[in-house]
Design a protein around this motif. Structure first.
Motif, short mmCIF file in Angstrom:
data_model
loop_
_atom_site.label_atom_id
_atom_site.label_comp_id
_atom_site.label_asym_id
_atom_site.label_seq_id
_atom_site.Cartn_x
_atom_site.Cartn_y
_atom_site.Cartn_z
N LEU A 161 -15.45 9.73 12.58
CA LEU A 161 -14.09 10.06 13.00
C LEU A 161 -13.87 11.57 13.03
CD1 LEU A 161 -11.30 9.09 13.85
CD2 LEU A 161 -10.69 8.91 11.41
N ARG A 162 -14.44 12.26 12.04
CA ARG A 162 -14.29 13.71 12.04
C ARG A 162 -14.90 14.31 13.32
NH1 ARG A 162 -17.51 18.60 9.38
NH2 ARG A 162 -15.92 20.20 9.67
N GLY A 163 -16.13 13.90 13.64
CA GLY A 163 -16.78 14.42 14.85
C GLY A 163 -16.02 14.06 16.11
N ALA A 164 -15.52 12.82 16.15
CA ALA A 164 -14.77 12.39 17.33
C ALA A 164 -13.49 13.19 17.50
CB ALA A 164 -14.45 10.90 17.22
N MET A 165 -12.79 13.44 16.39
CA MET A 165 -11.53 14.18 16.49
C MET A 165 -11.76 15.64 16.86
SD MET A 165 -8.99 12.18 16.30
CE MET A 165 -7.80 13.53 16.31
N SER A 167 -14.12 16.63 18.81
CA SER A 167 -14.41 16.58 20.25
C SER A 167 -13.15 16.29 21.06
CB SER A 167 -15.47 15.51 20.53
OG SER A 167 -16.67 15.79 19.85
N ILE A 168 -12.36 15.34 20.59
CA ILE A 168 -11.11 15.01 21.27
C ILE A 168 -10.17 16.21 21.27
CG2 ILE A 168 -9.00 13.62 21.07
CD1 ILE A 168 -10.82 11.30 20.12
N GLY A 169 -10.13 16.92 20.15
CA GLY A 169 -9.27 18.09 20.07
C GLY A 169 -9.65 19.15 21.09
N LEU A 170 -10.94 19.33 21.30
CA LEU A 170 -11.40 20.29 22.30
C LEU A 170 -11.10 19.80 23.71
CD1 LEU A 170 -14.86 21.20 20.71
CD2 LEU A 170 -12.80 22.64 20.77
N LEU A 178 -2.44 18.43 21.84
CA LEU A 178 -3.07 19.07 20.69
C LEU A 178 -3.47 18.00 19.67
CD1 LEU A 178 -0.66 22.12 20.23
CD2 LEU A 178 -2.89 22.06 21.39
N ALA A 179 -4.75 17.97 19.30
CA ALA A 179 -5.26 16.94 18.39
C ALA A 179 -6.06 17.58 17.27
CB ALA A 179 -6.13 15.94 19.15
N GLY A 180 -5.92 17.03 16.07
CA GLY A 180 -6.65 17.54 14.92
C GLY A 180 -6.66 16.51 13.80
N SER A 181 -7.22 16.90 12.66
CA SER A 181 -7.38 15.99 11.53
C SER A 181 -6.99 16.68 10.23
CB SER A 181 -8.84 15.53 11.41
OG SER A 181 -9.28 14.90 12.57
N VAL A 182 -6.56 15.88 9.27
CA VAL A 182 -6.45 16.32 7.89
C VAL A 182 -7.54 15.62 7.09
CG1 VAL A 182 -3.98 16.84 7.98
CG2 VAL A 182 -4.72 14.55 7.34
N LEU A 183 -8.14 16.33 6.14
CA LEU A 183 -9.25 15.79 5.36
C LEU A 183 -8.92 15.83 3.88
CD1 LEU A 183 -10.57 17.12 8.11
CD2 LEU A 183 -12.70 16.60 6.93
N PRO A 184 -8.18 14.83 3.38
CA PRO A 184 -7.84 14.81 1.96
C PRO A 184 -9.00 14.31 1.11
CG PRO A 184 -6.87 12.93 3.06
CD PRO A 184 -7.54 13.74 4.13
N ARG A 227 -4.19 23.21 14.75
CA ARG A 227 -5.59 23.57 14.63
C ARG A 227 -6.40 22.30 14.56
NH1 ARG A 227 -2.49 24.31 10.24
NH2 ARG A 227 -3.27 24.00 8.11
N LEU A 228 -7.71 22.43 14.54
CA LEU A 228 -8.56 21.25 14.59
C LEU A 228 -8.62 20.52 13.25
CD1 LEU A 228 -11.54 22.48 16.78
CD2 LEU A 228 -9.67 20.97 17.44
N GLU A 229 -8.56 21.25 12.13
CA GLU A 229 -8.67 20.60 10.83
C GLU A 229 -7.80 21.32 9.79
OE1 GLU A 229 -13.13 18.64 10.83
OE2 GLU A 229 -12.84 20.51 9.74
N ALA A 230 -7.32 20.55 8.82
CA ALA A 230 -6.60 21.10 7.68
C ALA A 230 -7.02 20.32 6.43
CB ALA A 230 -5.09 21.00 7.88
#
Length: 291
Positions: A161-165, A167-170, A178-184, A227-230
């Motif tokens: 999912l991280r890799g997909a997001m 790529s999707i964000g780009l 605008l697409a990104g992920s949070v990684l808790p 941004r892409l990740e937080a």
């Protein structure tokens, strides 16, 4: 700049869970109209009914049933005409060890954690394009950065999912979304409590589990500053990324941390007992039903 939630339409999957309901309350308190999506329709409706403001919707939806997901977005389209933010938050894990798991359980976990956010995002595209400022945010996990021997299927889904997001964000950025992920890291939710009483991965308890409010703050920060990740706990992300520079050393490194994780899990279980959320049953632990 601070994100303006007023009159925004925000759909949150897993919206009746610990993190999902906290997200919905935060969004609604700032003026958003929330679509609480959960496999448990009654709980989704209950959360939606408790949100401040008006215009909220609780929807029961099995995110592994693509026809139901299509119906979900048809209903959102009928009710609101657009979708401003999609938060892919639903997920699951299991404490079963890999060599003991059934194939259907592996397929279910990969399907819910990895495939369903991708399909859900794809089916939401039309409604997102109807927004003037469309966003997609997925809840991934530090398990998408760092392997956990006890939960390889969960890690597989979150690594994917991280890799997909990313790529999707780009890809979608060029198309106006605008697409990104949070990684808790480990978060004090019913899912983590179940893992703890069932003797799950003690490496999650090297530090005290964070609260759903920490994840909410990370999501809001992504809306404020796309941004892409937080990361709710940036220091943990740096530690995980540093360790992954030498993955072949992990078999030697991890045993030094496991005892600390075991102690952390014991403290967490004792804390759950003090809070009336878990109790000892002989040599085992069990959850106390949450009302």
């Amino acid at each position: 700049m601070s994100y303006d939630f007023r009159d925004k339409v925000i759909a949150v999957t897993g919206g009746a869970g610990g993190i999902g309901s906290a997200l919905c309350h935060r969004f609604a308190s700032a003026g958003a109209q929330c679509v609480v999506v959960d496999i448990d329709e009654a709980r989704a409706g209950k959360v939606a009914g408790e949100l401040p403001g008006g215009g909220h919707l609780g929807v029961g939806c099995d995110l592994m049933d693509w026809a139901r997901v299509e119906q979900l977005f048809e209903r959102i389209g009928t009710e609101y005409g657009r979708l401003d933010v999609l938060v892919n938050n639903a997920g699951m894990t299991s404490t079963e060890r890999f060599d003991e798991r059934g194939i259907p359980s592996i397929e279910k976990e990969i399907g819910l954690n990895l495939v369903s956010p991708l399909v859900t995002t794809r089916l939401a595209i039309g409604l997102l394009w109807a927004s003037r400022d469309p966003r997609v945010i997925s809840t991934v996990s530090l398990a998408g950065l760092f392997p956990q021997g006890e939960t390889p299927v969960y890690c597989a889904s979150k690594f994917g999912l991280r890799g997909a997001m990313l790529s999707i964000g780009l890809d979608l950025r060029e198309k106006g979304i605008l697409a990104g992920s949070v990684l808790p890291s480990a978060t004090d939710t019913p899912m983590l409590r179940r893992e703890a009483v069932e003797g799950g991965n003690s490496m999650q308890f090297l530090e005290q589990p964070q609260q759903p409010s920490d994840v909410v703050a990370a999501v809001v920060s992504m809306l404020d500053k796309p941004r892409l990740e937080a990361y709710p706990r940036p220091s943990e992300s740096w530690s995980a990324r540093l360790a992954m520079l030498v993955p072949n050393l992990l078999p030697k490194i991890l045993p030094f941390f496991r005892k600390r994780g075991d102690r952390g899990m014991a403290r967490y279980l004792e804390d759950l007992e003090r809070r009336g959320l878990a109790r000892r049953s002989g040599s085992r632990w069990e959850l106390v039903h949450e009302r």
